[in-house]
Design an enzyme around this catalytic site. Structure first.
Site, PDB file in Angstrom:
ATOM      1  N   GLY A  68     -47.245  -4.061  21.284  1.00  0.00           N
ATOM      2  CA  GLY A  68     -48.247  -5.124  21.303  1.00  0.00           C
ATOM      3  C   GLY A  68     -47.698  -6.407  21.883  1.00  0.00           C
ATOM      4  N   GLY A  99     -48.544 -10.714  21.751  1.00  0.00           N
ATOM      5  CA  GLY A  99     -49.309 -11.794  21.149  1.00  0.00           C
ATOM      6  C   GLY A  99     -48.942 -13.105  21.815  1.00  0.00           C
ATOM      7  N   TYR A 144     -47.150 -15.222  20.706  1.00  0.00           N
ATOM      8  CA  TYR A 144     -45.838 -15.639  20.225  1.00  0.00           C
ATOM      9  C   TYR A 144     -44.722 -14.704  20.701  1.00  0.00           C
ATOM     10  CZ  TYR A 144     -42.345 -16.738  16.565  1.00  0.00           C
ATOM     11  OH  TYR A 144     -41.215 -17.067  15.882  1.00  0.00           O
ATOM     12  N   GLY A 145     -44.993 -13.399  20.710  1.00  0.00           N
ATOM     13  CA  GLY A 145     -43.929 -12.458  21.029  1.00  0.00           C
ATOM     14  C   GLY A 145     -44.425 -11.192  21.695  1.00  0.00           C
ATOM     15  N   VAL A 174     -43.671  -6.990  21.448  1.00  0.00           N
ATOM     16  CA  VAL A 174     -43.086  -6.020  20.523  1.00  0.00           C
ATOM     17  C   VAL A 174     -42.974  -4.657  21.209  1.00  0.00           C
ATOM     18  CG1 VAL A 174     -43.269  -4.939  18.256  1.00  0.00           C
ATOM     19  CG2 VAL A 174     -44.129  -7.267  18.588  1.00  0.00           C
ATOM     20  N   LYS A 197     -38.560  -6.920  18.679  1.00  0.00           N
ATOM     21  CA  LYS A 197     -39.471  -8.025  18.983  1.00  0.00           C
ATOM     22  C   LYS A 197     -38.748  -9.045  19.854  1.00  0.00           C
ATOM     23  CE  LYS A 197     -42.669 -11.361  16.919  1.00  0.00           C
ATOM     24  NZ  LYS A 197     -43.332 -11.795  15.680  1.00  0.00           N
ATOM     25  N   ASP A 216     -50.494 -13.780   6.665  1.00  0.00           N
ATOM     26  CA  ASP A 216     -51.231 -13.031   7.692  1.00  0.00           C
ATOM     27  C   ASP A 216     -51.593 -11.639   7.170  1.00  0.00           C
ATOM     28  OD1 ASP A 216     -52.407 -12.738  10.219  1.00  0.00           O
ATOM     29  OD2 ASP A 216     -50.603 -11.841  11.078  1.00  0.00           O
TER      30      ASP A 216
END
Length: 262
Positions: free
Chosen positions: A34, A36, A38-39, A41, A56, A151
């Site tokens: 995935g 996002g 932010y990062g 993965v 990550k 989260d």
């Protein structure tokens, strides 16, 4: 205009590594799990043990931002505190060519979102309460470590061999002030309530064209309704996992009694 330039920059800079690339002379990339804001993965094979790992990467465009780097490093420091068989374990953090990464254990399973929407799995009231019991155990463990998930969502809960696993602590925090602690605690409790409500709706089929409040749409034991209302802060919110546990146990007993009477 600045936002468009930033997006354009990120498009070129934040491209994931290709499948087959080797990270840290140790992790062979099998696929991207995935991406996002932010990062990034990756699912990787560790070449030493031949086991699957999750790696990550902080997005390259974030590496020049001191605040983003500090957040990534804080995430790593929080993960180092954990030693729970149903929460992924941190193996190592490393850097390469100015890029930041960490590797952790991989849990193979379906998340609740996939189970509900793709596999059409449903949860009875009792089953939903039992899922809450498992999640509450995770949250109690984290809170005792002074970690607040922040989260809790159905994509972040995996089911493997009928056991639940909690993943993705990317937004987890430790409070700096007492007020922050209360807010973070309440956020985790509220998220538990939303997950419980989501599960309870898997058995609901609407005959009404007009949407109604969940208190009218769902036929639940009064103990479950009370539990939900406090989790969702409709009534006096909970102040501890112990309080939630007591009401959850009461709701489960009411369910057992109801089932035995049928």
């Amino acid at each position: 205009m600045l936002r468009a330039i930033r997006k354009f920059y990120q498009f070129f800079v934040d491209k994931p590594f290709e499948i087959g690339a080797i990270l840290n002379d140790r992790y062979e990339i099998l696929r991207v799990i995935g991406t996002g804001s932010y990062g990034i993965v990756y699912l990787c094979k560790e070449l030493i043990t031949n086991e699957n790992r999750v790696v990550k990467q902080l997005r390259p465009s974030k590496c020049r931002n001191k605040k983003e780097v500090e957040m990534f490093e804080k995430e790593i420091s929080l993960l180092r505190k954990l030693d729970h068989k149903k929460i992924p374990m941190l193996y190592e953090a490393f850097s390469s060519n100015g890029q930041l990464f960490y590797a952790m254990s991989f849990v193979e399973g379906d998340n609740l979102e996939e189970l509900i929407f793709s596999k059409k799995i449903t949860f009875s009231e009792k089953e939903a309460l039992l899922v809450l019991a498992d999640l509450l155990e995770f949250i109690d463990y984290l809170h005792k470590k002074d970690i607040y998930h922040q989260d809790l969502r159905i994509p972040n809960v995996l089911l493997k061999n009928r056991e639940l696993y909690l993943i993705d602590l990317g937004l987890a925090k430790s409070p700096n002030r007492q007020k922050d602690l209360l807010d973070m605690k309440q956020q985790d409790y509220y998220d538990l309530g939303e997950i419980l409500l989501y599960l309870l709706y898997t058995t609901y089929s609407s005959n009404n064209k007009k949407a109604l409040p969940w208190t009218e749409e769902l036929s639940l034991e009064k103990e479950t309704v009370h539990l939900l209302k406090r989790l969702l802060e409709i009534e006096d919110p909970y102040s501890s996992t112990r309080e939630i546990s007591i009401d959850l146990e009461t709701a489960l007993k009411a369910m057992e009694k109801h089932i035995n009477l049928e």
